[in-house]
Design a protein around this motif. Structure first.
Motif, PDB file in Angstrom:
ATOM      1  N   LEU A 184     -31.402  -5.501  59.761  1.00  0.00           N
ATOM      2  CA  LEU A 184     -31.473  -6.164  61.066  1.00  0.00           C
ATOM      3  C   LEU A 184     -32.378  -7.395  60.992  1.00  0.00           C
ATOM      4  N   GLU A 185     -33.478  -7.225  60.277  1.00  0.00           N
ATOM      5  CA  GLU A 185     -34.413  -8.338  60.135  1.00  0.00           C
ATOM      6  C   GLU A 185     -33.710  -9.543  59.488  1.00  0.00           C
ATOM      7  N   LYS A 186     -32.933  -9.239  58.453  1.00  0.00           N
ATOM      8  CA  LYS A 186     -32.175 -10.267  57.726  1.00  0.00           C
ATOM      9  C   LYS A 186     -31.142 -10.930  58.652  1.00  0.00           C
ATOM     10  N   TRP A 187     -30.406 -10.108  59.419  1.00  0.00           N
ATOM     11  CA  TRP A 187     -29.376 -10.656  60.307  1.00  0.00           C
ATOM     12  C   TRP A 187     -29.998 -11.496  61.418  1.00  0.00           C
ATOM     13  N   TYR A 208     -23.381  -5.958  73.558  1.00  0.00           N
ATOM     14  CA  TYR A 208     -24.507  -5.337  72.844  1.00  0.00           C
ATOM     15  C   TYR A 208     -24.987  -6.237  71.700  1.00  0.00           C
ATOM     16  N   PHE A 209     -24.037  -6.826  71.016  1.00  0.00           N
ATOM     17  CA  PHE A 209     -24.359  -7.727  69.906  1.00  0.00           C
ATOM     18  C   PHE A 209     -25.139  -8.939  70.420  1.00  0.00           C
ATOM     19  N   ALA A 210     -24.630  -9.523  71.523  1.00  0.00           N
ATOM     20  CA  ALA A 210     -25.265 -10.705  72.092  1.00  0.00           C
ATOM     21  C   ALA A 210     -26.693 -10.408  72.542  1.00  0.00           C
ATOM     22  N   GLU A 211     -26.863  -9.265  73.211  1.00  0.00           N
ATOM     23  CA  GLU A 211     -28.201  -8.884  73.675  1.00  0.00           C
ATOM     24  C   GLU A 211     -29.162  -8.730  72.494  1.00  0.00           C
ATOM     25  N   ARG A 212     -28.689  -8.077  71.438  1.00  0.00           N
ATOM     26  CA  ARG A 212     -29.551  -7.801  70.292  1.00  0.00           C
ATOM     27  C   ARG A 212     -29.953  -9.083  69.569  1.00  0.00           C
ATOM     28  N   PHE A 213     -29.033 -10.045  69.490  1.00  0.00           N
ATOM     29  CA  PHE A 213     -29.295 -11.224  68.675  1.00  0.00           C
ATOM     30  C   PHE A 213     -29.593 -12.475  69.502  1.00  0.00           C
ATOM     31  N   GLY A 214     -29.782 -12.289  70.822  1.00  0.00           N
ATOM     32  CA  GLY A 214     -30.190 -13.420  71.643  1.00  0.00           C
ATOM     33  C   GLY A 214     -29.099 -14.447  71.880  1.00  0.00           C
ATOM     34  N   LEU A 215     -27.838 -14.039  71.729  1.00  0.00           N
ATOM     35  CA  LEU A 215     -26.735 -14.954  72.060  1.00  0.00           C
ATOM     36  C   LEU A 215     -26.328 -14.718  73.510  1.00  0.00           C
ATOM     37  N   PRO A 282     -11.353  -6.803  55.446  1.00  0.00           N
ATOM     38  CA  PRO A 282     -11.593  -6.098  54.178  1.00  0.00           C
ATOM     39  C   PRO A 282     -13.070  -6.029  53.788  1.00  0.00           C
ATOM     40  N   ALA A 283     -13.861  -7.057  54.140  1.00  0.00           N
ATOM     41  CA  ALA A 283     -15.269  -7.068  53.736  1.00  0.00           C
ATOM     42  C   ALA A 283     -16.088  -6.005  54.462  1.00  0.00           C
ATOM     43  N   ALA A 284     -15.625  -5.572  55.625  1.00  0.00           N
ATOM     44  CA  ALA A 284     -16.399  -4.616  56.429  1.00  0.00           C
ATOM     45  C   ALA A 284     -16.089  -3.193  55.994  1.00  0.00           C
ATOM     46  N   THR A 285     -16.750  -2.754  54.906  1.00  0.00           N
ATOM     47  CA  THR A 285     -16.429  -1.437  54.348  1.00  0.00           C
ATOM     48  C   THR A 285     -17.294  -0.321  54.918  1.00  0.00           C
ATOM     49  N   ASP A 286     -18.452  -0.655  55.453  1.00  0.00           N
ATOM     50  CA  ASP A 286     -19.277   0.326  56.163  1.00  0.00           C
ATOM     51  C   ASP A 286     -20.044  -0.420  57.256  1.00  0.00           C
ATOM     52  N   VAL A 287     -20.887   0.291  57.998  1.00  0.00           N
ATOM     53  CA  VAL A 287     -21.536  -0.384  59.128  1.00  0.00           C
ATOM     54  C   VAL A 287     -22.436  -1.536  58.670  1.00  0.00           C
ATOM     55  N   PHE A 288     -23.000  -1.452  57.454  1.00  0.00           N
ATOM     56  CA  PHE A 288     -23.895  -2.520  56.992  1.00  0.00           C
ATOM     57  C   PHE A 288     -23.108  -3.777  56.631  1.00  0.00           C
ATOM     58  N   THR A 289     -22.030  -3.585  55.842  1.00  0.00           N
ATOM     59  CA  THR A 289     -21.230  -4.760  55.477  1.00  0.00           C
ATOM     60  C   THR A 289     -20.477  -5.306  56.687  1.00  0.00           C
ATOM     61  N   LYS A 290     -20.223  -4.444  57.689  1.00  0.00           N
ATOM     62  CA  LYS A 290     -19.598  -4.950  58.913  1.00  0.00           C
ATOM     63  C   LYS A 290     -20.512  -5.985  59.568  1.00  0.00           C
ATOM     64  N   PHE A 291     -21.787  -5.610  59.758  1.00  0.00           N
ATOM     65  CA  PHE A 291     -22.702  -6.571  60.388  1.00  0.00           C
ATOM     66  C   PHE A 291     -22.924  -7.786  59.483  1.00  0.00           C
ATOM     67  N   ASP A 292     -22.959  -7.559  58.145  1.00  0.00           N
ATOM     68  CA  ASP A 292     -23.048  -8.708  57.230  1.00  0.00           C
ATOM     69  C   ASP A 292     -21.947  -9.711  57.558  1.00  0.00           C
ATOM     70  N   SER A 293     -20.723  -9.185  57.697  1.00  0.00           N
ATOM     71  CA  SER A 293     -19.590 -10.087  57.891  1.00  0.00           C
ATOM     72  C   SER A 293     -19.575 -10.684  59.302  1.00  0.00           C
TER      73      SER A 293
END
Ligand SMILES: [Zn+2]
Lengths: 309, 367
Positions: A184-187, A208-215, A282-293
């Motif tokens: 999360l810190e990285k994102w 939820y995404f917008a709230e978390r990341f200030g968008l 395809p890149a979103a293989t688990d919850v971590f790579t999903k947020f990465d993408s």
């Protein structure tokens, strides 16, 4: 006739006898994100599968009998809750004829319990506002912190059913927190330059995404939940985006890409396909790579790197 | 024509004034002794239609077809109660009121007033019919809206590797009447009408499924003769996973036969079937075509000079288009052409429009 009956009963007996040795817990979920968290928390003691695939609209999963069959022997069912799966779960769960995973049984988990729910309607709920979510916005799985709540909830549920491995489940949930917090810190760093910037999602699933990341969410491509955009709405929305300087439209693989690209083109911006569920791209293989993408795609679009299709 | 309006207006004004002067009712019932927190899920569907058919002795215009109220709730940890009460002009039909148990592994138990698990079309609620008119074979064999009776059914999801469901049911003696063309009405104590149904479903690929069903229903008629209906259905359905709310199609066919064994061996009486194709053009538009044939059967336009129904061979083709702006309403337009080999009207053409509205809880439709 008699011998064919014998054949059939032998076949059935054979099937009953050869059912494979079970992993400790067979977990089924309504969403891929929940299966990903369940697999992390359950580790080697669990096999987790999702009924809705990541590129499929979770609001409209066809209640195929084969889905009922696939959870006939599940030990746990994890529902996303808040009625996101309310259009198909009421058929699929009873249809499975599996008493262990019916609501009220130990094997049924409502993953939304304990999550801070956004956009709970206040006052009357009316479908004049479209096909709204009457219990609040159910797309909480786009908040990394909400998934931590889910992880601990699942660890408790698994421990309850499989006390022998309770220590492992608790340790895995803790490891999930640590990995998620570090990520999360990285994102947050990646999206920090765009704090306060508005984006336009197709559906209000990015709150939820917008709230978390200030968008900020400017508005949505669909005029109301579940209502397809008319050419008139597309034109109005593009004008409004232009005036406000909003340039990024975000849609899921199962939403109308043409409408999203049309809006973006007219507004002089870009539309990007983003997986809101694991497996959506395809890149979103688990919850971590999903947020990465998700994070890198949106950050790229906001930086003006992504081109419209 | 215009003169009475001022009187009406005056009355309305008085009524409005009276209402305004009434004490305001208590706002909420939260402090009531009677909690409403465990109320059942409540929904209602209303269906209206208009038919323009030259051959029918019926006025044109918009008709009220039915209002269906459904109440569903968990009873206790053991049972769920499902009900559909259908109101039509001048009549109320408790079409379905049944309890379901999901506590028995692999078996779903249903008991009460049920819709017997016979065939494919016969399991649909009126507002879920793919075409305005029920297939001709239905009204001539097991009933326009399927086989409805009080009884009990057990549906076993077999351990076979695909979805294979075997259903057995027993019912109270019923018919013959408008809803039950099949006479299973013998009051002899050894008459227990029973049903067997096998449903198999296979995933052909990511998007397409195949469903194959066989049904059998048997009992004794009022004359003591053994009577039965048998059916077979095949459905191919496509729902593209990336466009599950915008595309797809359904190709299905069904055959049903009704007969009796008066002279010892089973003799076919009425039979028929249909094949249909429905195509989803977009999120809000559906189109469909259907072809049907039935033998020794009656349709509403097949009458003699005095207006009495005449049975014969009949074929019908229909096409429709539906606008479904949301899950909760649709308007559809349908045209059908039929040809019969008996009666004063050999050909029948008609245009129908139908409107459906659902409020409250909308029970999920079976796949
Ligand atoms: Zn939603």
């Amino acid at each position: 006739m008699k011998s064919s009956l014998k054949c059939v009963s032998l076949l059935l007996l054979g099937l009953l006898a050869t059912s494979p040795a079970r992993a400790d817990l067979k977990v089924a979920t309504s969403l891929t994100d929940l299966a990903s968290v369940a697999q992390f928390v359950g580790g080697k003691h669990v096999t987790a599968q999702s009924l809705c695939r990541g590129f499929e609209d979770p609001h409209f999963v066809p209640a195929k009998p084969s889905l009922m069959k696939s959870i006939q022997n599940a030990d746990v069912f994890v529902s996303v809750g808040l009625e996101l799966d309310g259009g198909w779960l009421p058929l699929v769960l009873p249809g499975s004829r599996n008493p262990r995973i019916q609501p009220g049984a130990k094997g049924f988990v409502d993953a939304s319990e304990g999550v801070t729910v956004l956009e709970k309607p206040i006052g009357t709920v009316s479908r004049a506002e479209g096909d709204i979510h009457p219990l609040g916005n159910p797309h909480y799985y786009l908040d990394p912190k909400a998934l931590e709540v889910v992880a601990h909830h699942l660890a408790d549920a698994f421990s309850n059913l499989d006390p022998a491995n309770a220590a492992d489940y608790a340790a895995n949930a803790k490891a999930f927190d640590e990995k998620m917090d570090a990520s999360l810190e990285k994102w947050q760093k990646q999206l920090a330059p765009y704090k306060g910037t508005s984006i336009v999602p197709y559906h209000r699933n990015f709150i939820y995404f917008a709230e978390r990341f200030g968008l900020k969410l400017f508005t949505t491509v669909e005029p109301k939940p579940g209502i397809p955009p008319s050419p008139h709405h597309i034109a109005d929305l593009a004008d409004a985006m232009k005036k406000a300087g909003v340039t990024v439209v975000v849609y899921q693989p199962y939403y109308n890409a043409d409408a999203s690209h049309e809006v973006a083109k007219r507004a002089g911006g870009v539309a990007v396909e983003v997986a809101s569920e694991v497996g959506g791209v395809p890149a979103a293989t688990d919850v971590f790579t999903k947020f990465d993408s998700v994070v890198s795609t949106i950050a790229g679009a906001l930086a003006g790197k992504a081109g419209s299709r | 024509m215009l003169r009475p309006i001022p009187v009406v207006m005056r009355m309305l004004a008085c009524l409005a004034a009276a209402l305004a002067l009434m004490p305001a009712p208590a706002a909420a019932q939260t402090s009531s002794l009677y909690s409403n927190l465990a109320n059942p899920a409540i929904g209602m569907n209303a269906l209206f239609s208009g038919t323009a058919a030259r051959n029918l002795d019926r006025a044109y215009g918009l008709h009220f077809d039915e209002a269906e109220i459904s109440l569903i709730s968990v009873v206790d940890p053991y049972w769920t109660l499902v009900s559909n009460i259908v109101f039509t002009q001048g009549a109320v039909d408790p079409e379905e009121v049944w309890a379901r148990s999901t506590n028995i592994p692999a078996i779903q138990l249903k008991l009460g007033k049920i819709r017997g698990t016979f065939g494919k079309q016969g399991l649909l609620h009126t507002h879920a019919f793919p075409f305005v008119e029920s297939p001709i074979v239905m009204v001539n064999t097991i009933g326009e809206e399927g086989f409805k009776a009080a009884g009990a059914e057990a549906a076993w999801l077999t351990p076979l590797p695909w979805y294979a469901e075997l259903t057995g049911g027993v019912y109270e003696p019923t018919g013959p009447d408008g809803d039950h063309p099949l006479d299973l009405g013998s009051t002899r104590h050894d008459n227990v009408p029973f049903l067997g149904h096998l449903k198999n479903q296979f995933d052909l690929d990511d998007a397409t499924t195949l469903e194959v069903g066989e049904s059998y229903l048997q009992g004794r008629g009022g004359d003591g003769v053994r009577r039965a209906a048998l059916g077979a259905d095949v459905t191919f359905r496509n729902v593209p996973p990336r466009n599950s709310n915008r595309g797809g199609w359904i190709l299905m066919g069904e055959y049903i036969q009704k007969g009796s064994s008066a002279g010892g061996s089973f003799v076919r009486e009425e039979d028929g079937g249909y094949a249909s194709f429905q195509y989803r053009l977009s999120q809000v538009w559906w189109a469909g075509i259907r072809g049907e044939a039935a033998r020794n059967s009656v349709a509403d336009f097949m009458v003699d000079g005095a207006g009495a129904p005449l049975a014969g061979a009949v074929r019908r083709g229909a096409a429709n288009i539906a606008w479904m702006p949301s899950e909760f309403s649709f308007v559809r337009l349908e045209y059908s052409h039929a040809r019969a080999n008996r009666g004063v009207h050999r050909d029948d053409d008609r245009v129908m429009v139908q409107m459906s509205y659902t409020i409250g809880y909308h029970p999920a439709h079976a796949y």
